[in-house]
Design a protein around this motif. Sequence first.
Motif, PDB file in Angstrom:
ATOM      1  N   MET A  89       0.844  -1.166   0.000  1.00 52.18           N
ATOM      2  CA  MET A  89       0.000   0.000   0.000  1.00 52.18           C
ATOM      3  C   MET A  89       0.895   1.236   0.000  1.00 52.18           C
ATOM      4  N   GLN A  90       0.539   2.177  -0.848  1.00 48.21           N
ATOM      5  CA  GLN A  90       1.316   3.405  -0.932  1.00 48.21           C
ATOM      6  C   GLN A  90       0.780   4.416   0.079  1.00 48.21           C
ATOM      7  N   VAL A  91       1.677   4.981   0.867  1.00 45.45           N
ATOM      8  CA  VAL A  91       1.303   5.981   1.865  1.00 45.45           C
ATOM      9  C   VAL A  91       1.893   7.311   1.443  1.00 45.45           C
ATOM     10  N   VAL A  92       1.036   8.316   1.368  1.00 43.79           N
ATOM     11  CA  VAL A  92       1.487   9.651   0.983  1.00 43.79           C
ATOM     12  C   VAL A  92       1.641  10.485   2.243  1.00 43.79           C
ATOM     13  N   VAL A  93       2.783  11.095   2.393  1.00 46.83           N
ATOM     14  CA  VAL A  93       3.060  11.950   3.534  1.00 46.83           C
ATOM     15  C   VAL A  93       3.174  13.370   3.016  1.00 46.83           C
ATOM     16  N   ARG A  94       2.507  14.299   3.717  1.00 43.90           N
ATOM     17  CA  ARG A  94       2.586  15.683   3.283  1.00 43.90           C
ATOM     18  C   ARG A  94       2.707  16.591   4.503  1.00 43.90           C
ATOM     19  N   PRO A  95       3.258  17.767   4.309  1.00 42.31           N
ATOM     20  CA  PRO A  95       3.399  18.688   5.444  1.00 42.31           C
ATOM     21  C   PRO A  95       2.043  19.305   5.818  1.00 42.31           C
ATOM     22  N   VAL A  96       1.746  19.296   7.113  1.00 43.69           N
ATOM     23  CA  VAL A  96       0.488  19.826   7.614  1.00 43.69           C
ATOM     24  C   VAL A  96       0.794  20.722   8.803  1.00 43.69           C
ATOM     25  N   ARG A  97       0.171  21.889   8.820  1.00 41.71           N
ATOM     26  CA  ARG A  97       0.339  22.780   9.974  1.00 41.71           C
ATOM     27  C   ARG A  97      -0.656  22.356  11.051  1.00 41.71           C
ATOM     28  N   PRO A  98      -0.194  22.124  12.263  1.00 44.81           N
ATOM     29  CA  PRO A  98      -1.096  21.670  13.321  1.00 44.81           C
ATOM     30  C   PRO A  98      -2.145  22.716  13.666  1.00 44.81           C
ATOM     31  N   SER A  99      -3.405  22.289  13.732  1.00 46.49           N
ATOM     32  CA  SER A  99      -4.539  23.107  14.131  1.00 46.49           C
ATOM     33  C   SER A  99      -4.716  24.348  13.266  1.00 46.49           C
ATOM     34  N   GLY A 100      -4.238  24.322  12.051  1.00 48.31           N
ATOM     35  CA  GLY A 100      -4.453  25.433  11.141  1.00 48.31           C
ATOM     36  C   GLY A 100      -3.684  26.688  11.505  1.00 48.31           C
ATOM     37  N   ASN A 101      -2.725  26.588  12.393  1.00 49.49           N
ATOM     38  CA  ASN A 101      -1.945  27.743  12.808  1.00 49.49           C
ATOM     39  C   ASN A 101      -0.917  28.059  11.723  1.00 49.49           C
ATOM     40  N   PRO A 102      -1.025  29.209  11.042  1.00 47.97           N
ATOM     41  CA  PRO A 102      -0.109  29.511   9.941  1.00 47.97           C
ATOM     42  C   PRO A 102       1.329  29.765  10.388  1.00 47.97           C
ATOM     43  N   GLU A 103       1.534  30.061  11.668  1.00 47.36           N
ATOM     44  CA  GLU A 103       2.888  30.359  12.146  1.00 47.36           C
ATOM     45  C   GLU A 103       3.610  29.138  12.696  1.00 47.36           C
ATOM     46  N   ALA A 104       2.911  28.051  12.895  1.00 47.93           N
ATOM     47  CA  ALA A 104       3.525  26.840  13.443  1.00 47.93           C
ATOM     48  C   ALA A 104       4.322  26.116  12.358  1.00 47.93           C
ATOM     49  N   ARG A 105       5.314  25.365  12.799  1.00 49.25           N
ATOM     50  CA  ARG A 105       6.110  24.576  11.845  1.00 49.25           C
ATOM     51  C   ARG A 105       5.288  23.400  11.356  1.00 49.25           C
ATOM     52  N   PRO A 106       5.291  23.152  10.063  1.00 50.48           N
ATOM     53  CA  PRO A 106       4.520  22.013   9.549  1.00 50.48           C
ATOM     54  C   PRO A 106       5.151  20.678   9.941  1.00 50.48           C
ATOM     55  N   LYS A 107       4.292  19.696  10.203  1.00 49.82           N
ATOM     56  CA  LYS A 107       4.738  18.328  10.486  1.00 49.82           C
ATOM     57  C   LYS A 107       4.438  17.487   9.254  1.00 49.82           C
ATOM     58  N   ASN A 108       5.242  16.486   9.000  1.00 48.50           N
ATOM     59  CA  ASN A 108       4.975  15.548   7.916  1.00 48.50           C
ATOM     60  C   ASN A 108       4.105  14.426   8.462  1.00 48.50           C
ATOM     61  N   LEU A 109       2.860  14.376   7.992  1.00 46.33           N
ATOM     62  CA  LEU A 109       1.911  13.393   8.485  1.00 46.33           C
ATOM     63  C   LEU A 109       1.225  12.687   7.326  1.00 46.33           C
ATOM     64  N   CYS A 110       0.884  11.423   7.550  1.00 46.69           N
ATOM     65  CA  CYS A 110       0.052  10.719   6.580  1.00 46.69           C
ATOM     66  C   CYS A 110      -1.397  11.137   6.839  1.00 46.69           C
ATOM     67  N   ARG A 111      -2.295  10.728   5.970  1.00 52.79           N
ATOM     68  CA  ARG A 111      -3.698  11.139   6.099  1.00 52.79           C
ATOM     69  C   ARG A 111      -4.318  10.647   7.408  1.00 52.79           C
ATOM     70  N   ARG A 112      -4.028   9.417   7.775  1.00 55.70           N
ATOM     71  CA  ARG A 112      -4.586   8.841   9.004  1.00 55.70           C
ATOM     72  C   ARG A 112      -4.110   9.608  10.234  1.00 55.70           C
ATOM     73  N   CYS A 113      -2.825   9.891  10.284  1.00 60.58           N
ATOM     74  CA  CYS A 113      -2.271  10.623  11.428  1.00 60.58           C
ATOM     75  C   CYS A 113      -2.813  12.050  11.476  1.00 60.58           C
ATOM     76  N   HIS A 114      -2.968  12.659  10.318  1.00 59.04           N
ATOM     77  CA  HIS A 114      -3.515  14.012  10.258  1.00 59.04           C
ATOM     78  C   HIS A 114      -4.944  14.031  10.808  1.00 59.04           C
ATOM     79  N   MET A 115      -5.759  13.038  10.440  1.00 60.34           N
ATOM     80  CA  MET A 115      -7.136  12.979  10.934  1.00 60.34           C
ATOM     81  C   MET A 115      -7.166  12.736  12.445  1.00 60.34           C
TER      82      MET A 115
END
Length: 73
Positions: free
Chosen positions: A1-27
Amino acid sequence: MQVVVRPVRPSGNPEARPKNLCRRCHMQEEALRNAIRSRIRARMRRALGDLFLGDYSSPGILERAMALYRRKP
């Protein structure tokens, strides 16, 4: 299974450092925030109904709601 990881800013905070999360972890990270947002929306819909139609426990509420949404030819 292919897992896509993308950078996501936690809680929509534009100033926070993005974390690399898969879709499941992001949800999982956003689950509480999404639950709160859903609850607020549900309460807003109910409050809007109370504002225009009265209390939900009052008699005849269903008939008044149907009359409001009935299409006129």
